[in-house]
Design an enzyme around this catalytic site. Structure first.
Site, PDB file in Angstrom:
ATOM      1  N   ASN A  65       0.934  -1.066  -0.062  1.00  0.00           N
ATOM      2  CA  ASN A  65      -0.436   0.375  -0.169  1.00  0.00           C
ATOM      3  C   ASN A  65       0.785   0.875   0.110  1.00  0.00           C
ATOM      4  O   ASN A  65       1.879   1.237   0.642  1.00  0.00           O
ATOM      5  CB  ASN A  65      -0.972  -0.499   1.578  1.00  0.00           C
ATOM      6  CG  ASN A  65      -0.883  -0.511   2.929  1.00  0.00           C
ATOM      7  OD1 ASN A  65       1.270  -0.901   2.506  1.00  0.00           O
ATOM      8  ND2 ASN A  65      -0.929   0.172   3.555  1.00  0.00           N
ATOM      9  N   GLU A 125      -2.799  -4.852  -3.312  1.00  0.00           N
ATOM     10  CA  GLU A 125      -3.603  -5.332  -4.074  1.00  0.00           C
ATOM     11  C   GLU A 125      -3.601  -4.498  -5.512  1.00  0.00           C
ATOM     12  O   GLU A 125      -3.235  -5.376  -6.682  1.00  0.00           O
ATOM     13  CB  GLU A 125      -4.484  -5.800  -3.966  1.00  0.00           C
ATOM     14  CG  GLU A 125      -5.171  -6.357  -1.938  1.00  0.00           C
ATOM     15  CD  GLU A 125      -5.515  -5.973  -1.233  1.00  0.00           C
ATOM     16  OE1 GLU A 125      -4.273  -4.905  -1.542  1.00  0.00           O
ATOM     17  OE2 GLU A 125      -6.048  -6.739  -0.724  1.00  0.00           O
ATOM     18  N   CYS A 162     -10.960  -3.207  -4.753  1.00  0.00           N
ATOM     19  CA  CYS A 162      -9.189  -4.317  -5.102  1.00  0.00           C
ATOM     20  C   CYS A 162     -10.285  -5.670  -6.113  1.00  0.00           C
ATOM     21  O   CYS A 162      -9.851  -6.613  -6.108  1.00  0.00           O
ATOM     22  CB  CYS A 162      -8.677  -4.604  -3.997  1.00  0.00           C
ATOM     23  SG  CYS A 162      -7.233  -3.287  -3.591  1.00  0.00           S
ATOM     24  N   CYS A 208     -10.549  -5.106   0.549  1.00  0.00           N
ATOM     25  CA  CYS A 208     -11.257  -4.106   0.194  1.00  0.00           C
ATOM     26  C   CYS A 208     -12.462  -4.384  -0.996  1.00  0.00           C
ATOM     27  O   CYS A 208     -11.729  -5.034  -1.977  1.00  0.00           O
ATOM     28  CB  CYS A 208     -10.876  -2.822   0.052  1.00  0.00           C
ATOM     29  SG  CYS A 208     -10.431  -1.760  -1.594  1.00  0.00           S
TER      30      CYS A 208
HETATM   31  N1  THU Z   1      -5.341  -1.439   2.499  1.00  0.00           N
HETATM   32  C1  THU Z   1      -4.782  -2.204   2.130  1.00  0.00           C
HETATM   33  O1  THU Z   1      -3.102  -2.418   0.767  1.00  0.00           O
HETATM   34  N2  THU Z   1      -4.886  -4.048   1.370  1.00  0.00           N
HETATM   35  C2  THU Z   1      -6.508  -4.158   2.212  1.00  0.00           C
HETATM   36  O2  THU Z   1      -6.754  -4.976   2.095  1.00  0.00           O
HETATM   37  C3  THU Z   1      -7.068  -3.343   3.052  1.00  0.00           C
HETATM   38  C4  THU Z   1      -6.654  -1.825   3.162  1.00  0.00           C
HETATM   39  C5  THU Z   1      -4.645  -0.806   2.868  1.00  0.00           C
HETATM   40  C6  THU Z   1      -5.225   1.397   2.526  1.00  0.00           C
HETATM   41  C7  THU Z   1      -4.509   1.722   3.339  1.00  0.00           C
HETATM   42  O3  THU Z   1      -3.392   2.300   3.449  1.00  0.00           O
HETATM   43  C8  THU Z   1      -4.303   1.138   4.474  1.00  0.00           C
HETATM   44  O4  THU Z   1      -4.593  -0.138   4.201  1.00  0.00           O
HETATM   45  C9  THU Z   1      -5.412   1.480   6.045  1.00  0.00           C
HETATM   46  O5  THU Z   1      -6.880   1.139   5.132  1.00  0.00           O
END
Ligand code: THU
Length: 135
Positions: free
Chosen positions: A44, A57, A93, A90
């Site tokens: 992320n 993702e 994604c 989420c």
């Molecule tokens: N996030 C992801 O990268 N993938 C997920 O499956 C859930 C959420 C990230 C987005 C943000 O940078 C942080 O987690 C908190 O939501």
């Protein structure tokens, strides 16, 4: 095609180390195993303008496309986070996964304590909107 699930999870954990998450402090890693045996990493990437944060993702999936791979090159996809149970992608994604991964792609959800769940695109996103709906 069979694959080494532990190696895939290890790759997602490595990918997570590069997460740029100064706002949430919640690091996520993703890894895609390709038919040629290589892995694509994603993490992320956050922004002070919160709405621009990109999930691990989607980072991995957009990297796969930008490196010239097609959806049928993907064998398995893994996501890992420091969650109590396995991490769950989420909604945004899930939609992008359904666009860019083949239907038979193995999806591995994991956490840092060794919990894992094997799932599929259709289990994560039933009744999805896809290219067929545009015609
Ligand atoms: N996030 C992801 O990268 N993938 C997920 O499956 C859930 C959420 C990230 C987005 C943000 O940078 C942080 O987690 C908190 O939501």
């Amino acid at each position: 095609m069979s694959f080494d699930v532990n190696k895939l999870i290890e790759q997602a954990i490595l990918a997570r180390e590069n997460a740029y998450a100064p706002y949430s402090n919640f690091k996520v890693g993703a890894a895609i195993l390709l038919k040629d045996g290589s892995y694509i990493h994603g993490c992320n990437v956050e922004n002070a303008s919160y709405g621009l944060c990109n999930c691990a993702e989607r980072t991995a999936l957009f990297k796969m496309v930008s490196e010239g791979y097609k959806k049928d090159d993907a064998v398995a996809f893994c996501i890992v986070g420091k969650t109590k149970d396995v991490i769950s992608p989420c909604g945004a994604c899930r939609q992008v996964m359904s666009e860019l991964l083949p239907l038979d792609c193995r999806i591995v959800l994991a956490n840092l304590d060794g919990k894992t769940k094997l799932t599929s695109i259709s289990e994560l996103l039933p009744y999805s909107f896809n290219e067929g709906d545009l015609s």
